[in-house]
Design an enzyme around this catalytic site. Structure first.
Site, PDB file in Angstrom:
ATOM      1  N   SER A 131       0.897  -1.258   0.044  1.00  8.60           N
ATOM      2  CA  SER A 131       0.059  -0.068   0.294  1.00  8.60           C
ATOM      3  C   SER A 131       0.885   1.295   0.037  1.00  8.60           C
ATOM      4  O   SER A 131       2.066   1.301   0.560  1.00  8.60           O
ATOM      5  CB  SER A 131      -0.994  -0.019   1.355  1.00  8.60           C
ATOM      6  OG  SER A 131      -1.605   1.399   1.341  1.00  8.60           O
ATOM      7  N   LYS A 203      -4.349  -6.401   3.761  1.00 15.11           N
ATOM      8  CA  LYS A 203      -4.367  -5.373   3.154  1.00 15.11           C
ATOM      9  C   LYS A 203      -5.824  -5.135   2.341  1.00 15.11           C
ATOM     10  O   LYS A 203      -6.173  -3.896   2.273  1.00 15.11           O
ATOM     11  CB  LYS A 203      -3.630  -5.975   1.719  1.00 15.11           C
ATOM     12  CG  LYS A 203      -3.653  -4.863   0.280  1.00 15.11           C
ATOM     13  CD  LYS A 203      -2.948  -3.467   1.021  1.00 15.11           C
ATOM     14  CE  LYS A 203      -3.252  -2.356  -0.254  1.00 15.11           C
ATOM     15  NZ  LYS A 203      -3.591  -2.429  -1.402  1.00 15.11           N
ATOM     16  N   HIS A 206      -7.268  -3.200   4.950  1.00 15.24           N
ATOM     17  CA  HIS A 206      -6.544  -1.726   4.950  1.00 15.24           C
ATOM     18  C   HIS A 206      -7.399  -0.902   3.985  1.00 15.24           C
ATOM     19  O   HIS A 206      -7.841   0.093   4.229  1.00 15.24           O
ATOM     20  CB  HIS A 206      -5.221  -1.999   4.637  1.00 15.24           C
ATOM     21  CG  HIS A 206      -4.778  -0.636   4.135  1.00 15.24           C
ATOM     22  ND1 HIS A 206      -4.807  -0.060   2.696  1.00 15.24           N
ATOM     23  CD2 HIS A 206      -3.811   0.252   4.665  1.00 15.24           C
ATOM     24  CE1 HIS A 206      -4.139   1.021   2.486  1.00 15.24           C
ATOM     25  NE2 HIS A 206      -3.547   1.349   3.597  1.00 15.24           N
ATOM     26  N   ASN A 207      -7.642  -1.518   2.769  1.00 15.58           N
ATOM     27  CA  ASN A 207      -8.361  -0.916   1.783  1.00 15.58           C
ATOM     28  C   ASN A 207      -9.985  -0.780   2.260  1.00 15.58           C
ATOM     29  O   ASN A 207     -10.502   0.430   1.929  1.00 15.58           O
ATOM     30  CB  ASN A 207      -8.531  -1.494   0.486  1.00 15.58           C
ATOM     31  CG  ASN A 207      -7.132  -1.589  -0.080  1.00 15.58           C
ATOM     32  OD1 ASN A 207      -6.334  -1.299   0.263  1.00 15.58           O
ATOM     33  ND2 ASN A 207      -7.084  -1.700  -1.472  1.00 15.58           N
ATOM     34  N   GLU A 210      -9.768   2.366   4.157  1.00 10.11           N
ATOM     35  CA  GLU A 210      -9.413   3.490   3.596  1.00 10.11           C
ATOM     36  C   GLU A 210     -10.816   3.908   2.872  1.00 10.11           C
ATOM     37  O   GLU A 210     -11.075   5.148   2.835  1.00 10.11           O
ATOM     38  CB  GLU A 210      -8.510   3.099   2.198  1.00 10.11           C
ATOM     39  CG  GLU A 210      -8.117   4.221   1.446  1.00 10.11           C
ATOM     40  CD  GLU A 210      -7.306   3.466   0.199  1.00 10.11           C
ATOM     41  OE1 GLU A 210      -6.087   2.656   0.522  1.00 10.11           O
ATOM     42  OE2 GLU A 210      -7.567   3.646  -1.065  1.00 10.11           O
TER      43      GLU A 210
END
Ligand code: 2AM
Length: 507
Positions: A131, A203, A206-207, A210
């Site tokens: 990222s 990940k 995480h997105n 986000e």
């Protein structure tokens, strides 16, 4: 070709090019291959002198021969079938069982689990989330590796060298380097997260975070704009000020920059006012939400952020509806502007705490499902720098999980508990104003619903259970009986005794 390269990289689109340059900047020699050879040739020609050096390879056979043992390869192609196509090609070109093939794309974690197992007789397939966008890849991304722990030992020196660095004490990112001059010192934003799909799973979450982080910022922006009639540059200054406080983060900082940007075609206008309000998405927020639904975890704010993008994308329908559907007739806001600005900041902060609580709750559940042992303090720590959600806030989450690695929910950590206790009045006030003025603030609202639901000893699900039993004999548990005992009533004939239903397990 003599094997001189420390690692091979396949896929020279922008992310691949930047990651290759980052690795070479740290003194590793990188063999590079791209399906379209001209791209590889241009790339190598433009970057003839990097500290580690690049070796251009026109075929995958050349690439495999160029890399020293134990051989390591990074794949940076579009997630999906292209990854399998490349792995098969590498195997056909001579990759062997002990060679490590790392997928650094945004792959679905279940694909990574499948691939690790499926290729195990032919290569060591490894997954690593990356990222930080293009700049991150070039000067220091956050890297989220998952796979065979022995393979990690071989990858670790490279991963730690190229990852973003933060100050261990403050958690603040250390400024990015420059071409040929990487950052020295600091703690790398990467750590082994677990076997098979763990890295890609983290990940993905995480997105998802986000998505909600961006949506919350967008709601703060629309509330200030619509309630106070602030211009983009004024709003930019508000966000810049927020960036000096608890909200200090990459996304707030770029928001401040964006809001101050004038339209290159019309210097009297701000560019943000000319950008069409129909958001796109590539799918990782959706994956996070679908996974939350699959596992039965209430990540409602994260899902709300995805739906908010879906609703925005119905631009033409919204334009047509705006002429037909009435909102409230509330008079314009006439209160204290500075106080409202602070209240919106507090609403953003409280909602953000809930959003992260949901993201971490998802990871807690997934680790049970996949028998991982995720270390949430470490995950928060590697999010502190390099990645899109990097923020001062992540130091607080790191501290929370280091204080108590078994923390059930972030909301229960003393620091976060106190923050919400302090700021919830403002949070509720802002949501009240949004409702009164007919301004959509779905993520603020769903985060608050999560908070109020999570802290409720009693929810109205008793009624839901009764309804389910009424129309479908789905049974219910009783407050005065142990959990796990199920009852059915022949509604609505009151007076008829309920029957205990043994072994049904409820439905
Ligand atoms: P290309 O330049 O030949 O298109 C992002 O799409 C990167 O992945 C590009 O470098 C692209 O190569 C590469 N890529 C996409 N699909 C691929 C495939 N099936 N095999 C090899 N490389 C692929």
């Amino acid at each position: 070709m003599e094997a001189t390269a420390d690692i091979g990289l396949i896929g020279l689109a922008v992310m691949g090019q930047n990651l290759a340059l980052n690795i070479a900047d740290h003194g590793f020699k990188v063999a590079v291959y791209n399906r379209t050879t001209a791209t590889m040739k241009d790339f190598v020609a433009h970057h003839a002198s990097t500290p580690g050096g690049l070796v251009g390879c026109a075929t995958t056979q050349e690439l495999v021969r160029a890399v020293k043992r134990p051989r390591k390869f990074i794949i940076l192609v579009k997630a999906g079938p292209a990854v399998d196509a490349v792995v098969e090609e590498l195997i056909a070109a001579g990759v062997e069982q002990d060679d490590i093939v790392v997928d650094c794309g945004n792959s679905l974690w279940t694909d990574t689990i499948r691939r690790e197992k499926g290729y195990s007789a032919r290569c060591k397939f490894f997954g690593s989330g990356v990222s930080g966008g293009e700049v991150g890849a070039r000067f220091g991304p956050s890297l989220m590796p998952g796979g065979d722990p022995n393979s990690w030992q071989h990858l670790k020196p490279i991963w730690e060298a190229v990852a973003a660095k933060v100050d261990e004490q403050t958690g603040k990112p250390i400024e990015t380097g420059a071409p040929g001059k990487p950052v020295v010192g600091g703690v790398p934003c990467t750590a082994y997260l677990g076997p098979n799909g763990a890295g890609h799973y983290v990940k993905m979450v995480h997105n998802g975070i986000e998505y909600i982080d961006m949506q919350l910022i967008a709601e703060a922006y629309t509330l200030l704009r619509d309630l106070l009639g602030m211009r983009a540059d004024e709003l930019g200054r508000v966000f810049a000020r927020w960036n000096d406080g608890d909200l200090d983060s990459y996304l707030i900082q770029i928001t401040a920059d964006i809001l101050g940007q004038r339209d290159p075609h019309d210097p009297n206008a701000f560019l943000v006012d000319r950008v069409l309000d129909a958001a796109g998405q590539k799918g990782t927020g959706k994956w996070t939400s679908v996974n939350a639904l699959d596992m039965g975890i209430p990540a409602n704010a994260i899902a709300e952020a995805v739906f908010a993008r879906c609703l925005s994308a119905l631009k033409e329908e919204r334009v047509a509806a705006s002429g037909q559907l009435q909102g409230p007739n509330t008079p314009p806001f006439a209160g204290d502007r500075a106080a409202l600005t602070d209240a919106v900041r507090d609403a953003l902060y409280c909602s953000k705490i809930c959003a992260y609580a949901q993201g971490f709750q998802l990871m807690r559940e997934a680790q049970k499902e996949y028998a991982w042992k995720l270390d949430f303090g470490t995950i928060a720590a590697i999010f502190r720098g390099g990645c899109i959600i990097r923020a001062r806030f992540l130091q607080k989450i790191t501290d929370a999980y280091r204080r108590n690695p078994e923390l059930v929910n972030l909301l229960l950590d003393p620091y976060f508990k106190e923050q919400i206790t302090r700021a919830q009045g403002n949070w509720r006030h802002v949501i009240g104003l949004a409702s009164a003025h007919g301004i959509a603030a779905p993520a603020f609202m769903s985060a608050l619903a999560y908070y109020d639901g999570y802290r409720s000893q009693h929810l109205p699900a008793n009624l839901i259970q009764a309804q389910r039993d009424y129309f479908g004999a789905h049974t219910y548990e009783r407050v005065d009986r142990p959990r796990g005992e199920f009852f059915h009533t022949a509604w609505p004939e009151s007076g008829r005794p309920e029957q205990a239903v043994r072994g049904s397990g409820g439905h």
